[in-house]
Scaffold this motif. Structure first.
Motif, mmCIF file in Angstrom:
data_model
loop_
_atom_site.group_PDB
_atom_site.id
_atom_site.type_symbol
_atom_site.label_atom_id
_atom_site.label_comp_id
_atom_site.label_asym_id
_atom_site.label_seq_id
_atom_site.Cartn_x
_atom_site.Cartn_y
_atom_site.Cartn_z
ATOM 1 N N ASP A 4 -7.686 2.976 -10.927
ATOM 2 C CA ASP A 4 -7.623 1.551 -11.220
ATOM 3 C C ASP A 4 -8.362 1.215 -12.516
ATOM 4 O O ASP A 4 -7.968 0.300 -13.242
ATOM 5 C CB ASP A 4 -8.193 0.733 -10.062
ATOM 6 C CG ASP A 4 -9.608 1.163 -9.694
ATOM 7 O OD1 ASP A 4 -9.991 2.298 -10.030
ATOM 8 O OD2 ASP A 4 -10.326 0.363 -9.065
ATOM 9 N N PHE A 5 -9.424 1.982 -12.821
ATOM 10 C CA PHE A 5 -10.128 1.762 -14.082
ATOM 11 C C PHE A 5 -9.278 2.242 -15.262
ATOM 12 O O PHE A 5 -9.319 1.645 -16.347
ATOM 13 C CB PHE A 5 -11.474 2.481 -14.073
ATOM 14 C CG PHE A 5 -12.360 2.113 -15.228
ATOM 15 C CD1 PHE A 5 -13.157 0.981 -15.170
ATOM 16 C CD2 PHE A 5 -12.388 2.889 -16.379
ATOM 17 C CE1 PHE A 5 -13.970 0.623 -16.234
ATOM 18 C CE2 PHE A 5 -13.199 2.543 -17.451
ATOM 19 C CZ PHE A 5 -13.984 1.399 -17.375
ATOM 20 N N MET A 60 -5.797 -10.338 -11.192
ATOM 21 C CA MET A 60 -7.109 -10.762 -10.697
ATOM 22 C C MET A 60 -7.012 -11.403 -9.317
ATOM 23 O O MET A 60 -7.916 -11.267 -8.492
ATOM 24 C CB MET A 60 -7.743 -11.739 -11.694
ATOM 25 C CG MET A 60 -8.127 -11.113 -13.027
ATOM 26 S SD MET A 60 -8.640 -12.343 -14.242
ATOM 27 C CE MET A 60 -10.015 -13.106 -13.387
ATOM 28 N N ARG A 61 -5.907 -12.113 -9.068
ATOM 29 C CA ARG A 61 -5.740 -12.772 -7.763
ATOM 30 C C ARG A 61 -5.187 -11.832 -6.699
ATOM 31 O O ARG A 61 -5.181 -12.168 -5.514
ATOM 32 C CB ARG A 61 -4.801 -13.973 -7.904
ATOM 33 C CG ARG A 61 -5.333 -15.084 -8.804
ATOM 34 C CD ARG A 61 -4.499 -16.353 -8.641
ATOM 35 N NE ARG A 61 -3.091 -16.095 -8.833
ATOM 36 C CZ ARG A 61 -2.464 -16.241 -9.994
ATOM 37 N NH1 ARG A 61 -3.134 -16.613 -11.074
ATOM 38 N NH2 ARG A 61 -1.168 -15.997 -10.105
ATOM 39 N N SER A 62 -4.723 -10.678 -7.129
ATOM 40 C CA SER A 62 -4.095 -9.751 -6.181
ATOM 41 C C SER A 62 -5.106 -9.225 -5.170
ATOM 42 O O SER A 62 -6.284 -9.019 -5.486
ATOM 43 C CB SER A 62 -3.454 -8.588 -6.948
ATOM 44 O OG SER A 62 -2.964 -7.615 -6.054
ATOM 45 N N GLU A 63 -4.641 -8.994 -3.980
ATOM 46 C CA GLU A 63 -5.493 -8.456 -2.910
ATOM 47 C C GLU A 63 -5.148 -6.999 -2.600
ATOM 48 O O GLU A 63 -5.431 -6.500 -1.524
ATOM 49 C CB GLU A 63 -5.343 -9.306 -1.643
ATOM 50 C CG GLU A 63 -5.801 -10.745 -1.822
ATOM 51 C CD GLU A 63 -5.648 -11.557 -0.550
ATOM 52 O OE1 GLU A 63 -5.144 -10.990 0.448
ATOM 53 O OE2 GLU A 63 -6.049 -12.730 -0.550
ATOM 54 N N THR A 64 -4.521 -6.342 -3.582
ATOM 55 C CA THR A 64 -4.133 -4.955 -3.362
ATOM 56 C C THR A 64 -5.354 -4.066 -3.173
ATOM 57 O O THR A 64 -6.412 -4.281 -3.778
ATOM 58 C CB THR A 64 -3.296 -4.436 -4.551
ATOM 59 O OG1 THR A 64 -2.987 -3.055 -4.358
ATOM 60 C CG2 THR A 64 -4.043 -4.606 -5.863
ATOM 61 N N GLU A 65 -5.207 -3.063 -2.330
ATOM 62 C CA GLU A 65 -6.293 -2.116 -2.089
ATOM 63 C C GLU A 65 -6.404 -1.074 -3.199
ATOM 64 O O GLU A 65 -7.357 -0.295 -3.220
ATOM 65 C CB GLU A 65 -6.064 -1.411 -0.749
ATOM 66 C CG GLU A 65 -6.097 -2.363 0.448
ATOM 67 C CD GLU A 65 -5.849 -1.638 1.760
ATOM 68 O OE1 GLU A 65 -5.570 -0.408 1.695
ATOM 69 O OE2 GLU A 65 -5.941 -2.263 2.829
ATOM 70 N N LEU A 66 -5.422 -1.060 -4.117
ATOM 71 C CA LEU A 66 -5.433 -0.068 -5.191
ATOM 72 C C LEU A 66 -6.510 -0.378 -6.236
ATOM 73 O O LEU A 66 -6.932 0.518 -6.969
ATOM 74 C CB LEU A 66 -4.059 -0.010 -5.875
ATOM 75 C CG LEU A 66 -2.897 0.453 -4.993
ATOM 76 C CD1 LEU A 66 -1.582 0.369 -5.763
ATOM 77 C CD2 LEU A 66 -3.122 1.885 -4.509
#
Length: 363
Positions: free
Chosen positions: A179-180, A248-254
Motif C-alpha cells: 500500500d505504501f 482516503m474515504r475508502s475502507e478497504t483493508e488493503l
C-alpha cells in the motif's frame, strides 16, 4: 493581409491536429493505438531484507508472483489486449477494469472491485521541442502484497527515483507494505505535475515579455496554443483530486491505517496543483487581454499621429484653396510678396499648432 497571415498561422496543420487531439475524447470508442509486438514486463520483488529485479520474457512468467510472500511490483510497458486479459484472469482483475486499462481517453478515477483497488490517471510530461503537454494513461492495481502498473511508454514515467529507493534497504518503501508502494506511485505522478507546470510557467513568462515588448500576430497564435495546453493540464489534474479523496474515504483493508496519512499529503499536493492550473488559466486570459490592449494602444497611437498630421496640413489646404480660386480680385494676388506670405502662413500656422498640441500633452 492581416487576416490572411493570421489564418495561415492558426489553421496550420500542426495547430489543427493539436486541437483535434485535445478535444477528441471518447472512452467508448474502440482503442486506436497500435499494439506493440510484445510487452516489456519488469518485476520488483522486495522485502525488508532483500530486493530482486527481473525482466520477464512473457506475461505468463509473472503468474507465480501472485503467491509470493514478499511484496511485488509488476510493471507492464506496452499495452497488448492479450497480455492484459491474461494478467486479469490470473490476478482476479474484473473484466471492466481490464477494459478500462485498454481504453483511451478515460477520465481519472478509482474503483474497488473484487477486493482490488483500481486507479487510473494521466502521467504528464512536457515536450520542450514542440512546446506541448503530453499525457500518458497509467493504470494501477493494488492487491494484497502486489501492485500492477500498466503504461504505454516506458521512457516517460517518473518512477526511476522510486526504483532507486527500492534498492535501498533502509527506505520506507522497503520497510512498509504494497500500500505504501501504491501511495509512492501516486505521489511521484502528482509531484511531476509541478515539473510540467514549471515548464509552462516559463513559456507564459516569455510570452508575456514578448507581448509587452512587441505584440504581433504570432503572439496571439502562441496564446491560443498555450490555452490548448491548459485544457490538457486541467483535464488531467482536476479529477485526480476526487480520485485521491475517494482513496482516503475508502475502507478497504488493503490500505493500512499507518499509510492513510500519506495519502493526505498527496491530496494536499493535488489541491495545490489544481489551484496552480487555475491560476495559469487566468494568466492566459490576462495575456489575451494584454495583447488586445497593446493592439488597441498601438492603433490609437497610429490614429493620433494621423490626426495630428491631418490637423497640421489643414491650414495649408485652406490657404491653398482660398488663393487657388478663380476670381479676379483676390488679396495679395498681384502683390510682389504674396506668394511668400502665403507659404509663410502655411509654415507658421502648423508650427504654432504643433507647439499648442505639445503644451497640452496631446502627444
Amino acid at each position: 493581409m492581416f487576416g490572411t497571415k493570421y489564418l495561415d498561422l492558426i489553421l496550420s496543420s500542426t495547430g489543427l491536429l493539436r486541437t483535434k487531439k485535445v478535444l477528441q475524447v471518447n472512452p467508448t470508442a474502440p482503442p486506436t493505438r497500435v499494439e506493440p509486438e510484445k510487452s516489456i514486463i519488469t518485476v520488483f520483488e522486495y522485502s525488508k531484507d532483500e530486493v530482486l529485479c527481473k525482466q520477464l520474457n512473457k506475461v505468463e512468467d509473472a503468474f507465480p508472483f501472485l503467491h509470493s510472500p514478499s511484496n511485488t511490483w509488476i510493471n507492464v510497458d506496452g499495452l497488448r489486449k492479450e497480455d492484459v486479459d491474461k494478467l486479469a484472469a490470473q490476478f482476479g482483475i474484473h473484466p471492466l477494469i481490464a477494459e478500462d486499462i485498454i481504453s483511451i481517453g478515460q477520465r481519472p478515477k478509482t474503483d474497488e472491485i473484487d477486493g482490488l483497488v483500481f486507479c487510473l490517471l494521466n502521467m504528464l510530461s512536457f515536450n520542450k521541442a514542440m512546446g506541448i503537454v503530453e499525457s500518458e494513461q497509467l493504470s494501477i492495481i493494488l492487491g494484497r502484497k502486489f501492485v500492477i502498473t500498466f503504461q504505454e511508454d516506458p521512457t516517460k514515467d517518473p518512477f526511476n527515483p522510486l526504483r532507486d529507493k527500492l534498492k535501498i534497504s533502509s527506505s520506507k518503501v522497503r520497510q512498509l507494505g504494497s500500500d505504501f508502494l501504491f501511495y509512492s506511485l501516486l505521489d511521484y505522478i502528482v509531484d511531476y505535475y509541478f515539473v510540467v507546470m514549471e515548464n509552462l510557467a516559463e513559456k507564459i513568462e516569455d510570452l508575456e515579455e514578448e507581448i509587452i515588448k512587441n505584440a504581433n500576430n504570432r503572439s496571439l497564435v502562441k496564446i491560443n496554443m498555450l490555452r490548448k495546453e491548459m485544457i490538457v493540464l486541467k483535464r488531467s489534474i482536476a479529477p485526480v483530486r476526487e480520485l485521491v479523496s475517494s482513496i482516503m474515504r475508502s475502507e478497504t483493508e488493503l490500505i493500512e491505517e499507518r499509510t492513510e496519512k500519506y495519502f493526505k499529503d498527496v491530496y494536499d499536493h493535488i489541491i495545490q496543483a489544481h489551484d496552480l492550473s487555475e491560476n495559469y488559466r487566468d494568466m492566459m486570459m490576462n495575456l489575451q487581454d494584454l495583447y488586445l490592449s497593446n493592439v488597441n494602444l498601438r492603433m490609437n497611437e497610429v490614429m493620433k499621429v494621423m490626426a495630428v498630421v491631418t490637423c497640421l496640413l489643414a491650414p495649408a489646404t485652406v490657404i491653398g484653396g482660398i488663393f487657388g480660386m478663380n476670381f479676379d480680385i483676390i488679396p495679395l494676388m498681384h502683390n510682389t510678396w504674396g506668394f511668400f506670405i502665403c507659404v509663410g502662413l502655411m509654415l507658421i500656422i502648423p508650427i504654432v499648432m504643433l507647439r499648442l498640441f505639445k503644451k497640452r500633452g496631446w502627444f
